[in-house]
Design an enzyme around this catalytic site. Structure first.
Site, PDB file in Angstrom:
ATOM      1  CG  ASN A 193      -2.925  -6.892   8.696  1.00 50.55           C
ATOM      2  OD1 ASN A 193      -2.857  -6.313   9.609  1.00 50.55           O
ATOM      3  ND2 ASN A 193      -3.915  -6.880   7.597  1.00 50.55           N
ATOM      4  CD  GLU A 194      -7.331  -5.967   9.208  1.00 50.07           C
ATOM      5  OE1 GLU A 194      -8.012  -6.303   8.008  1.00 50.07           O
ATOM      6  OE2 GLU A 194      -7.221  -5.084   9.771  1.00 50.07           O
ATOM      7  CD  GLN A 247      -2.900  -1.329   2.114  1.00 48.51           C
ATOM      8  OE1 GLN A 247      -2.812  -1.901   3.131  1.00 48.51           O
ATOM      9  NE2 GLN A 247      -3.904  -0.123   2.443  1.00 48.51           N
ATOM     10  CD  GLU A 276      -4.475  -1.985   9.788  1.00 47.87           C
ATOM     11  OE1 GLU A 276      -5.589  -1.642   9.443  1.00 47.87           O
ATOM     12  OE2 GLU A 276      -3.730  -2.995   9.240  1.00 47.87           O
ATOM     13  CG  HIS A 299      -0.468  -5.840   5.350  1.00 47.86           C
ATOM     14  ND1 HIS A 299      -0.736  -5.188   6.731  1.00 47.86           N
ATOM     15  CD2 HIS A 299      -2.003  -5.442   5.027  1.00 47.86           C
ATOM     16  CE1 HIS A 299      -1.662  -4.474   6.729  1.00 47.86           C
ATOM     17  NE2 HIS A 299      -2.555  -4.803   5.698  1.00 47.86           N
TER      18      HIS A 299
END
Length: 473
Positions: free
Chosen positions: A165-166, A24, A380, A122
């Site tokens: 991540n997530e 990102q 986050e 990620h």
């Protein structure tokens, strides 16, 4: 004049950081031997957004880290792009240009007094592994473990690691909501199997890290989206229970209990049955989870919003709001529930609820239900806004963002005062960046970026961040 409102000070030693993710922010997706991720060809074929130059962090990280220091941050979340290290995900020999880049990045972090917290994955699986089933292919977990081991041994300057991540966001976006490649909608078998396989891969990496006897810490990151029934009707309470199991409890159980509780599996099996789906747990999987459960050193909790749910018996359907056209999202999950809005709860342009009480509830829940969960960091939290470019020396006024973060920090500190071991906060995001299915119009940063020129502008929220940081001195 002070910018402080609800929160007047931070605890001494609090981790006060900004969050990023390699794909990102870095840009430079075709340089220095980097391999393709699952996004490169997909985005090119879609023709809507390009990941280059993103925030050009690959080249401009010294500038962004200097801004971080200037505005009071003491930590940063970054991720390593797997395909900068192993371009196809599977090589025996690492790409030395990629390795050297991350050494430079981590050195600059430490030189600036910014502690790096580093994620291994990620949302950016290598394209070759994505084409071979991504997390649904158990063989790919072997490659992930090998990549992790290389990073642990190579980047000894890193002392704080997150594996993935997530996990739910990746599985949910790929196979349920359908806004990440491969764009499946309500493929419930894949959606739950990917969660389990990711969790086993995480556990294998944690177990490896501990066997290596390394001096740092390791954990993972879940996004928690607390689910509330829209009212007290029994069918809506049950719908919320099912949705919570799918979005939160399945992964929390696997991470911190080391098994899936009977209560959780009752809900998961009901969802599977209603959607003609299945889950395969292989021999040995639960042993791996059980070994890892007490060995997570910390937990990264991402929080943006909650959900209000009512019962729904029709066919599954959803509409994803990726443009910020308020009121265009919908989500109806067969046999589980329908996401609805609650009067009095504000929403963003992307239809996300603004509900800081959900963060407090989530912190209290994890601390109460999962004794193996040690220190928690909010890894986050932030507010996406549509923002116009400021004038040359203008401070961009983002009071809505300040208010949002202020409310959530207040919720965090209330939970902390009540005994929850939460030790830090990373705002999403450090700077404006590329936002997956939303492209570039959803801005989260403390620093505004003109993506055409890469000029950085300061937002008022950065000044607020600095004022709070100064209360720790």
């Amino acid at each position: 004049m002070s910018l402080l409102n609800r929160v007047k000070s931070l605890p001494q030693g609090f981790i006060w950081g900004g969050a990023t993710a390699a794909y990102q922010v870095e840009g430079s997706t075709k340089v220095a031997g980097k391999g393709k991720t699952m996004w490169d060809d997909y985005l090119k074929a879609q023709g809507r957004f390009s990941p280059d130059p993103a925030s050009d962090f690959y080249n401009r990280y010294p500038e962004d880290l200097a801004l971080s220091k200037k505005y009071g941050l003491n930590s940063i979340r970054v991720s390593i792009a797997w395909t900068r290290i192993f371009p196809n995900g599977t090589e025996q020999e690492p790409n030395q240009e990629g390795v050297a880049y991350y050494h430079r990045l981590f050195k600059e972090c430490l030189d600036q007094g910014i502690e790096p917290y580093v994620s291994l994955h990620h949302f950016d699986s290598p394209q070759t592994l994505f084409e071979d089933g991504d997390w649904l292919n158990r063989k790919n977990s072997d490659y992930f473990v090998a990549y992790a081991e290389f990073c642990f041994k190579e980047f000894t300057e890193v002392k704080n690691w997150f594996t993935i991540n997530e996990l739910i966001s990746l599985a949910y976006s790929q196979y349920i909501q359908g806004n990440f490649p491969p764009n499946h909608h309500f493929d419930v078998t894949s959606g739950i199997q990917a969660q389990h396989n990711e969790l086993v891969a995480h556990a294998r990496v944690v177990n490896l890290y501990k066997k290596l006897g390394l001096p740092g810490r390791i954990g993972l990151i879940h996004v928690i989206q607390p689910i509330y029934p829209i009212d007290d009707a029994p069918e809506n309470i049950h719908a919320a229970k099912l949705q919570d199991a799918f979005m939160n409890k399945f992964l929390l159980d696997g991470t911190f209990l080391g098994y899936y509780s009977d209560d959780t599996m009752e809900s998961i099996n009901e969802i599977l049955r209603l959607n003609d789906a299945h889950l395969e747990i292989e021999d040995g999987d639960l042993d791996i989870l059980a070994e890892a459960a007490p060995q997570n050193d910390f937990f990264g909790m991402n929080y943006y919003q909650n959900q209000f749910i009512k019962a729904y018996k029709g066919e599954s359907t959803n509409s994803f709001n990726g443009t910020g056209d308020k009121g265009t999202s919908s989500f109806k999950f067969k046999g589980v529930g329908e996401a609805v809005k609650k009067e009095g709860v504000p929403t963003t342009d992307w239809d996300w609820n603004i509900y800081p009480e959900g963060l407090y509830d989530s912190l209290k829940r994890v601390a109460a239900d999962y004794p193996n969960c040690k220190t928690i960091y909010i890894t986050e939290n932030g507010l996406g806004l549509k923002e116009d470019q400021p004038a040359e020396n203008e401070i961009l006024a983002d009071d809505k963002r300040i208010d949002y973060i202020d409310q959530h920090i207040e919720a965090i500190l209330r939970a902390r005062d009540e005994g929850v071991d939460v030790q830090g906060y990373f705002v999403w995001s450090l700077q404006d960046q590329f936002s997956w299915a939303n492209g570039y119009n959803k801005r989260y940063g403390l620093f505004f970026i003109d993506f055409a020129t890469q000029k950085r502008y300061i937002k008022k929220s950065a000044l607020w961040f600095k004022e709070l940081a100064d209360t720790m001195k």
